[in-house]
Scaffold this motif. Sequence first.
Motif, PDB file in Angstrom:
ATOM      1  N   ARG A 172       0.837  -1.197   0.000  1.00  0.00           N
ATOM      2  CA  ARG A 172       0.000   0.000   0.000  1.00  0.00           C
ATOM      3  C   ARG A 172       0.875   1.251   0.000  1.00  0.00           C
ATOM      4  NH1 ARG A 172      -5.213   1.474   1.415  1.00  0.00           N
ATOM      5  NH2 ARG A 172      -5.753  -0.654   2.023  1.00  0.00           N
ATOM      6  N   VAL A 173       0.438   2.255  -0.738  1.00  0.00           N
ATOM      7  CA  VAL A 173       1.132   3.539  -0.811  1.00  0.00           C
ATOM      8  C   VAL A 173       0.456   4.493   0.165  1.00  0.00           C
ATOM      9  CG1 VAL A 173       1.763   5.469  -2.288  1.00  0.00           C
ATOM     10  CG2 VAL A 173       1.776   3.145  -3.205  1.00  0.00           C
ATOM     11  N   LEU A 174       1.211   4.956   1.164  1.00  0.00           N
ATOM     12  CA  LEU A 174       0.673   5.830   2.212  1.00  0.00           C
ATOM     13  C   LEU A 174       1.673   6.934   2.533  1.00  0.00           C
ATOM     14  CD1 LEU A 174      -0.691   3.163   4.728  1.00  0.00           C
ATOM     15  CD2 LEU A 174      -2.041   4.595   3.203  1.00  0.00           C
ATOM     16  N   VAL A 180       6.046  12.571   1.355  1.00  0.00           N
ATOM     17  CA  VAL A 180       5.240  12.184   0.203  1.00  0.00           C
ATOM     18  C   VAL A 180       4.826  10.722   0.343  1.00  0.00           C
ATOM     19  CG1 VAL A 180       6.327  13.871  -1.309  1.00  0.00           C
ATOM     20  CG2 VAL A 180       7.333  11.597  -1.075  1.00  0.00           C
ATOM     21  N   GLU A 181       3.777  10.349  -0.369  1.00  0.00           N
ATOM     22  CA  GLU A 181       3.296   8.981  -0.308  1.00  0.00           C
ATOM     23  C   GLU A 181       4.333   8.022  -0.883  1.00  0.00           C
ATOM     24  OE1 GLU A 181      -0.452   8.746  -2.200  1.00  0.00           O
ATOM     25  OE2 GLU A 181      -1.535   9.676  -0.538  1.00  0.00           O
ATOM     26  N   THR A 182       4.512   6.923  -0.202  1.00  0.00           N
ATOM     27  CA  THR A 182       5.498   5.934  -0.616  1.00  0.00           C
ATOM     28  C   THR A 182       5.022   4.546  -0.204  1.00  0.00           C
ATOM     29  OG1 THR A 182       7.830   5.288  -0.433  1.00  0.00           O
ATOM     30  CG2 THR A 182       6.781   6.146   1.533  1.00  0.00           C
ATOM     31  N   PRO A 183       5.384   3.510  -0.919  1.00  0.00           N
ATOM     32  CA  PRO A 183       5.012   2.153  -0.491  1.00  0.00           C
ATOM     33  C   PRO A 183       5.598   1.845   0.891  1.00  0.00           C
ATOM     34  CG  PRO A 183       5.767   2.142  -2.764  1.00  0.00           C
ATOM     35  CD  PRO A 183       6.068   3.510  -2.222  1.00  0.00           C
ATOM     36  N   ARG A 193       5.103  -0.697   4.662  1.00  0.00           N
ATOM     37  CA  ARG A 193       4.483  -1.772   5.432  1.00  0.00           C
ATOM     38  C   ARG A 193       4.529  -1.464   6.927  1.00  0.00           C
ATOM     39  NH1 ARG A 193       8.382  -6.263   3.699  1.00  0.00           N
ATOM     40  NH2 ARG A 193       7.152  -7.581   5.101  1.00  0.00           N
ATOM     41  N   ASP A 194       4.888  -0.224   7.283  1.00  0.00           N
ATOM     42  CA  ASP A 194       5.021   0.159   8.681  1.00  0.00           C
ATOM     43  C   ASP A 194       3.652   0.269   9.347  1.00  0.00           C
ATOM     44  OD1 ASP A 194       7.733   0.209   8.394  1.00  0.00           O
ATOM     45  OD2 ASP A 194       7.839   2.373   8.036  1.00  0.00           O
ATOM     46  N   ILE A 195       3.658   0.172  10.668  1.00  0.00           N
ATOM     47  CA  ILE A 195       2.426   0.139  11.436  1.00  0.00           C
ATOM     48  C   ILE A 195       1.803   1.530  11.574  1.00  0.00           C
ATOM     49  CG2 ILE A 195       1.450  -0.434  13.694  1.00  0.00           C
ATOM     50  CD1 ILE A 195       3.646  -2.543  13.982  1.00  0.00           C
ATOM     51  N   VAL A 196       2.610   2.537  11.898  1.00  0.00           N
ATOM     52  CA  VAL A 196       2.075   3.874  12.177  1.00  0.00           C
ATOM     53  C   VAL A 196       1.390   4.492  10.955  1.00  0.00           C
ATOM     54  CG1 VAL A 196       2.686   6.222  12.853  1.00  0.00           C
ATOM     55  CG2 VAL A 196       3.632   4.272  14.094  1.00  0.00           C
ATOM     56  N   PRO A 197       1.969   4.445   9.748  1.00  0.00           N
ATOM     57  CA  PRO A 197       1.243   4.993   8.598  1.00  0.00           C
ATOM     58  C   PRO A 197      -0.108   4.328   8.366  1.00  0.00           C
ATOM     59  CG  PRO A 197       3.554   4.706   8.044  1.00  0.00           C
ATOM     60  CD  PRO A 197       3.340   4.039   9.372  1.00  0.00           C
ATOM     61  N   PHE A 198      -0.190   3.015   8.580  1.00  0.00           N
ATOM     62  CA  PHE A 198      -1.470   2.333   8.422  1.00  0.00           C
ATOM     63  C   PHE A 198      -2.454   2.789   9.486  1.00  0.00           C
ATOM     64  CE2 PHE A 198      -4.314  -1.141   9.621  1.00  0.00           C
ATOM     65  CZ  PHE A 198      -4.950  -1.391   8.427  1.00  0.00           C
ATOM     66  N   MET A 199      -1.980   2.937  10.724  1.00  0.00           N
ATOM     67  CA  MET A 199      -2.849   3.388  11.800  1.00  0.00           C
ATOM     68  C   MET A 199      -3.392   4.783  11.509  1.00  0.00           C
ATOM     69  SD  MET A 199      -1.959   3.682  15.865  1.00  0.00           S
ATOM     70  CE  MET A 199      -3.226   4.161  17.043  1.00  0.00           C
ATOM     71  N   HIS A 220      -3.746   6.104   8.563  1.00  0.00           N
ATOM     72  CA  HIS A 220      -4.640   5.986   7.410  1.00  0.00           C
ATOM     73  C   HIS A 220      -6.043   5.566   7.845  1.00  0.00           C
ATOM     74  CE1 HIS A 220      -6.273   4.818   3.527  1.00  0.00           C
ATOM     75  NE2 HIS A 220      -6.451   3.587   3.990  1.00  0.00           N
ATOM     76  N   VAL A 221      -6.127   4.590   8.739  1.00  0.00           N
ATOM     77  CA  VAL A 221      -7.433   4.147   9.225  1.00  0.00           C
ATOM     78  C   VAL A 221      -8.108   5.257  10.018  1.00  0.00           C
ATOM     79  CG1 VAL A 221      -8.616   2.474  10.700  1.00  0.00           C
ATOM     80  CG2 VAL A 221      -6.728   1.731   9.245  1.00  0.00           C
ATOM     81  N   ALA A 222      -7.335   5.963  10.847  1.00  0.00           N
ATOM     82  CA  ALA A 222      -7.912   7.040  11.651  1.00  0.00           C
ATOM     83  C   ALA A 222      -8.460   8.154  10.765  1.00  0.00           C
ATOM     84  CB  ALA A 222      -6.862   7.596  12.614  1.00  0.00           C
ATOM     85  N   ARG A 223      -7.733   8.498   9.707  1.00  0.00           N
ATOM     86  CA  ARG A 223      -8.213   9.544   8.797  1.00  0.00           C
ATOM     87  C   ARG A 223      -9.487   9.118   8.094  1.00  0.00           C
ATOM     88  NH1 ARG A 223      -2.719   9.769   6.963  1.00  0.00           N
ATOM     89  NH2 ARG A 223      -1.539  11.389   8.032  1.00  0.00           N
ATOM     90  N   SER A 224      -9.610   7.836   7.768  1.00  0.00           N
ATOM     91  CA  SER A 224     -10.821   7.364   7.097  1.00  0.00           C
ATOM     92  C   SER A 224     -12.044   7.500   7.988  1.00  0.00           C
ATOM     93  CB  SER A 224     -10.643   5.902   6.669  1.00  0.00           C
ATOM     94  OG  SER A 224     -10.577   5.046   7.800  1.00  0.00           O
ATOM     95  N   LEU A 225     -11.851   7.617   9.295  1.00  0.00           N
ATOM     96  CA  LEU A 225     -12.946   7.809  10.239  1.00  0.00           C
ATOM     97  C   LEU A 225     -13.212   9.276  10.524  1.00  0.00           C
ATOM     98  CD1 LEU A 225     -12.033   5.029  12.833  1.00  0.00           C
ATOM     99  CD2 LEU A 225     -13.664   4.880  10.957  1.00  0.00           C
ATOM    100  N   GLY A 226     -12.379  10.154   9.968  1.00  0.00           N
ATOM    101  CA  GLY A 226     -12.565  11.578  10.212  1.00  0.00           C
ATOM    102  C   GLY A 226     -11.659  12.152  11.276  1.00  0.00           C
ATOM    103  N   TYR A 227     -10.725  11.366  11.807  1.00  0.00           N
ATOM    104  CA  TYR A 227      -9.789  11.869  12.806  1.00  0.00           C
ATOM    105  C   TYR A 227      -8.719  12.740  12.139  1.00  0.00           C
ATOM    106  CZ  TYR A 227     -11.614   8.653  16.352  1.00  0.00           C
ATOM    107  OH  TYR A 227     -12.413   7.997  17.248  1.00  0.00           O
TER     108      TYR A 227
END
Length: 217
Positions: free
Chosen positions: A52-54, A65-68, A70-76, A78-85
């Motif tokens: 995933r590019v985040l 800038v967005e880059t491929p 697999r780290d945990i914090v960028p994914f976390m 990303h999920v938080a932003r999708s909820l409006g955080y």
Amino acid sequence: TQVVDSVEWYGLRSKLSAPTVYEGVTVMALEVTGGKRLAAESEQMVSGEVTRVLPVRTGDGRWDVETPTRDIVPFMAHVARSLGYADADLDFAELDRLNEIWVERGDRFDMSYDSATTAKQALTDALRVGFADLTLERGKLSAARDEPRSVFQQMYTPQNMTTELERDFVAHKPDEFDGVDVEYVDSRTWRVETIECRLPGDEGRKVEKLTLEGVTN
């Protein structure tokens, strides 16, 4: 020249101008040569190993800038932003510290959700890879990692106790777990593999089975 009451279609074709961009979707074009020994369904199925590019955090606390990744914090994040955080709703002071540990250890979250799940479950799966649990720190999303403590935040003395201190000791019972079997999907074989975790002296007579989502090695 004919009038009919019902029509049965055997096939319909049309030529339309194809779009060149699908917003929010990554498009991949393939040209596949099939053989007679493969089933028709098999020829239409394609597997891929994708990253995933985040946006990733930089050392000064800004987003790069967005880059491929697999780290945990960028994914976390990303999920938080999708909820409006917003970034202010996440405890990046602690998450940046943990991210350095996770990157150095090589803790990566390799999970693809192909069915419905909750955002809390996704965050829990990601943080579990880094030996951490999802928590709230003064109203902010944060993580509590299982690690050695060198600074104790709470001290209990007779001045802040309502009753005398009591200590209880419970010995191990024969029916308690004396080992852990961890299951994960291996990135080379794509099969469920099991790692037996034992402490010195454990016979493994009764083991607890754990499944780590997003762990591939």
